[in-house]
Design a protein around this motif. Structure first.
Motif, mmCIF file in Angstrom:
data_model
loop_
_atom_site.group_PDB
_atom_site.id
_atom_site.type_symbol
_atom_site.label_atom_id
_atom_site.label_comp_id
_atom_site.label_asym_id
_atom_site.label_seq_id
_atom_site.Cartn_x
_atom_site.Cartn_y
_atom_site.Cartn_z
ATOM 1 N N LEU A 21 0.766 -1.341 0.217
ATOM 2 C CA LEU A 21 0.149 -0.041 -0.180
ATOM 3 C C LEU A 21 0.934 1.285 -0.173
ATOM 4 O O LEU A 21 0.503 2.341 -0.445
ATOM 5 N N ARG A 22 2.008 1.254 0.640
ATOM 6 C CA ARG A 22 2.896 2.336 0.726
ATOM 7 C C ARG A 22 3.390 2.581 -0.569
ATOM 8 O O ARG A 22 3.483 3.924 -1.161
ATOM 9 N N LEU A 23 4.061 1.686 -1.307
ATOM 10 C CA LEU A 23 4.153 1.556 -2.645
ATOM 11 C C LEU A 23 3.448 2.320 -3.694
ATOM 12 O O LEU A 23 3.843 3.124 -4.071
ATOM 13 N N ALA A 24 2.333 1.879 -3.352
ATOM 14 C CA ALA A 24 1.185 2.088 -4.526
ATOM 15 C C ALA A 24 0.838 3.724 -4.334
ATOM 16 O O ALA A 24 0.522 4.454 -5.099
ATOM 17 N N ALA A 25 0.800 4.021 -2.702
ATOM 18 C CA ALA A 25 0.743 5.388 -2.572
ATOM 19 C C ALA A 25 1.651 6.231 -3.216
ATOM 20 O O ALA A 25 1.349 7.348 -3.728
ATOM 21 N N CYS A 26 2.849 5.924 -3.197
ATOM 22 C CA CYS A 26 3.925 6.706 -3.661
ATOM 23 C C CYS A 26 4.015 6.717 -5.202
ATOM 24 O O CYS A 26 4.520 7.528 -5.874
ATOM 25 N N LEU A 27 3.276 5.611 -5.766
ATOM 26 C CA LEU A 27 3.402 5.647 -7.262
ATOM 27 C C LEU A 27 1.885 6.035 -7.687
ATOM 28 O O LEU A 27 1.762 5.974 -8.984
ATOM 29 N N ALA A 28 0.960 6.555 -6.960
ATOM 30 C CA ALA A 28 -0.339 6.740 -7.391
ATOM 31 C C ALA A 28 -0.981 5.594 -8.222
ATOM 32 O O ALA A 28 -1.912 5.742 -9.159
ATOM 33 N N LEU A 29 -0.860 4.441 -7.485
ATOM 34 C CA LEU A 29 -1.562 3.298 -7.846
ATOM 35 C C LEU A 29 -2.510 2.871 -7.088
ATOM 36 O O LEU A 29 -2.563 2.985 -5.896
ATOM 37 N N THR A 30 -3.797 2.134 -7.498
ATOM 38 C CA THR A 30 -4.680 1.270 -6.809
ATOM 39 C C THR A 30 -4.386 -0.083 -6.307
ATOM 40 O O THR A 30 -3.675 -0.533 -6.981
ATOM 41 N N VAL A 31 -4.612 -0.410 -5.127
ATOM 42 C CA VAL A 31 -4.311 -1.792 -4.573
ATOM 43 C C VAL A 31 -5.674 -2.375 -4.569
ATOM 44 O O VAL A 31 -6.591 -1.728 -3.783
ATOM 45 N N ASP A 32 -6.180 -3.296 -5.094
ATOM 46 C CA ASP A 32 -7.310 -4.197 -4.989
ATOM 47 C C ASP A 32 -6.927 -5.613 -3.985
ATOM 48 O O ASP A 32 -6.171 -6.186 -4.226
ATOM 49 N N ILE A 33 -7.718 -5.549 -2.757
ATOM 50 C CA ILE A 33 -7.495 -6.460 -2.171
ATOM 51 C C ILE A 33 -8.746 -7.553 -2.438
ATOM 52 O O ILE A 33 -9.890 -7.360 -2.117
ATOM 53 N N ILE A 34 -8.310 -8.698 -2.722
ATOM 54 C CA ILE A 34 -9.296 -9.884 -2.790
ATOM 55 C C ILE A 34 -9.433 -10.599 -1.498
ATOM 56 O O ILE A 34 -8.761 -11.348 -1.164
ATOM 57 N N GLU A 35 -10.498 -10.566 -0.743
ATOM 58 C CA GLU A 35 -10.587 -10.980 0.448
ATOM 59 C C GLU A 35 -11.185 -12.698 0.205
ATOM 60 O O GLU A 35 -11.713 -12.883 -1.047
ATOM 61 N N PRO A 36 -11.236 -13.339 1.333
ATOM 62 C CA PRO A 36 -10.807 -12.827 2.681
ATOM 63 C C PRO A 36 -9.468 -12.941 2.841
ATOM 64 O O PRO A 36 -8.697 -13.621 2.474
ATOM 65 N N ALA A 37 -8.827 -11.871 3.683
ATOM 66 C CA ALA A 37 -7.399 -11.549 3.964
ATOM 67 C C ALA A 37 -7.131 -12.413 5.298
ATOM 68 O O ALA A 37 -8.153 -12.806 5.963
ATOM 69 N N GLY A 38 -5.884 -12.914 5.345
ATOM 70 C CA GLY A 38 -5.597 -13.705 6.736
ATOM 71 C C GLY A 38 -5.600 -13.100 7.808
ATOM 72 O O GLY A 38 -5.019 -13.442 9.038
ATOM 73 N N PHE A 39 -5.999 -11.695 7.817
ATOM 74 C CA PHE A 39 -5.879 -10.634 9.149
ATOM 75 C C PHE A 39 -7.198 -9.810 8.795
ATOM 76 O O PHE A 39 -7.581 -9.516 7.680
ATOM 77 N N VAL A 40 -7.405 -8.967 9.893
ATOM 78 C CA VAL A 40 -8.421 -8.051 9.702
ATOM 79 C C VAL A 40 -7.710 -6.886 9.147
ATOM 80 O O VAL A 40 -6.640 -6.207 9.544
ATOM 81 N N LEU A 41 -8.180 -6.235 8.032
ATOM 82 C CA LEU A 41 -7.895 -5.169 7.293
ATOM 83 C C LEU A 41 -8.177 -3.918 8.057
ATOM 84 O O LEU A 41 -9.122 -3.283 7.718
ATOM 85 N N SER A 42 -7.198 -3.585 8.820
ATOM 86 C CA SER A 42 -7.579 -2.245 9.786
ATOM 87 C C SER A 42 -6.149 -1.573 9.632
ATOM 88 O O SER A 42 -5.062 -1.813 9.380
ATOM 89 N N ASP A 43 -6.244 0.003 10.019
ATOM 90 C CA ASP A 43 -5.270 0.847 9.968
ATOM 91 C C ASP A 43 -3.972 0.047 11.089
ATOM 92 O O ASP A 43 -2.983 0.096 10.910
ATOM 93 N N LYS A 44 -4.586 -0.322 12.077
ATOM 94 C CA LYS A 44 -3.718 -0.881 12.982
ATOM 95 C C LYS A 44 -2.743 -1.969 12.733
ATOM 96 O O LYS A 44 -1.727 -1.955 12.882
ATOM 97 N N ASN A 45 -3.660 -2.927 11.818
ATOM 98 C CA ASN A 45 -2.658 -4.044 11.188
ATOM 99 C C ASN A 45 -1.772 -3.605 10.342
ATOM 100 O O ASN A 45 -0.503 -3.988 9.936
#
Length: 154
Positions: A21-45
């Motif tokens: 996500l950091r890489l994508a933010a720096c390059l102005a790209l979108t990241v698609d997350i295909i769930e379910p993830a193996g963890f809770v998708l939260s800012d904390k994690n």
């Protein structure tokens, strides 16, 4: 201009997802997350690796593979899978500006039905005897090459 995207299939490790996500933010790209993830998708994690870049990252969540695949087909986007079972080196593949670069789970890659649905599969050549490169590193390498080819990184 590019509309290249990075997609993560059911990611396992929040640190890797945060790094991508950091890489994508720096390059102005979108990241698609295909769930379910193996963890809770939260800012904390995601915060440790993503740091304060998460605020500028564009992340789209898809409830499952079927939802994601239907969406990308409606969009007419080509799916390029990074796979240790591929034959084409990632540097010898011709990328398009609206490709979706798909990366599998850290623990298991993608299942066969997802592998079979990819429009193309690329590999990062490695020395014999090694299993795989970290997914965040793989995403950076392949994304960099795709951006170079589509003249975005020049």
């Amino acid at each position: 201009m590019t509309d290249l995207r990075i997609a993560l299939y059911q990611p396992d490790i929040p640190g890797n997802t945060g790094t991508i996500l950091r890489l994508a933010a720096c390059l102005a790209l979108t990241v698609d997350i295909i769930e379910p993830a193996g963890f809770v998708l939260s800012d904390k994690n995601l915060k440790r690796a993503g740091m304060d870049y998460l605020a500028s990252a564009v992340m789209v969540r898809h409830i499952n593979w079927e939802h994601f695949n239907a969406w990308r087909r409606e969009q007419g986007r080509r799916l390029v899978l990074a796979s240790t079972r591929a034959a084409i080196p990632y540097t010898r593949f011709d990328y398009q500006p609206d490709d979706i670069l798909l990366f599998g789970r850290e623990s298991a890659g993608v299942p066969d039905h997802v592998h079979d649905m990819a429009d193309a599969r690329v590999i990062i050549p490695m020395v014999e005897g090694q299993r795989s490169i970290n997914v965040a590193m793989s995403a950076a390498m392949i994304t960099g090459e795709a951006l170079r080819q589509t003249n975005v990184a020049s």
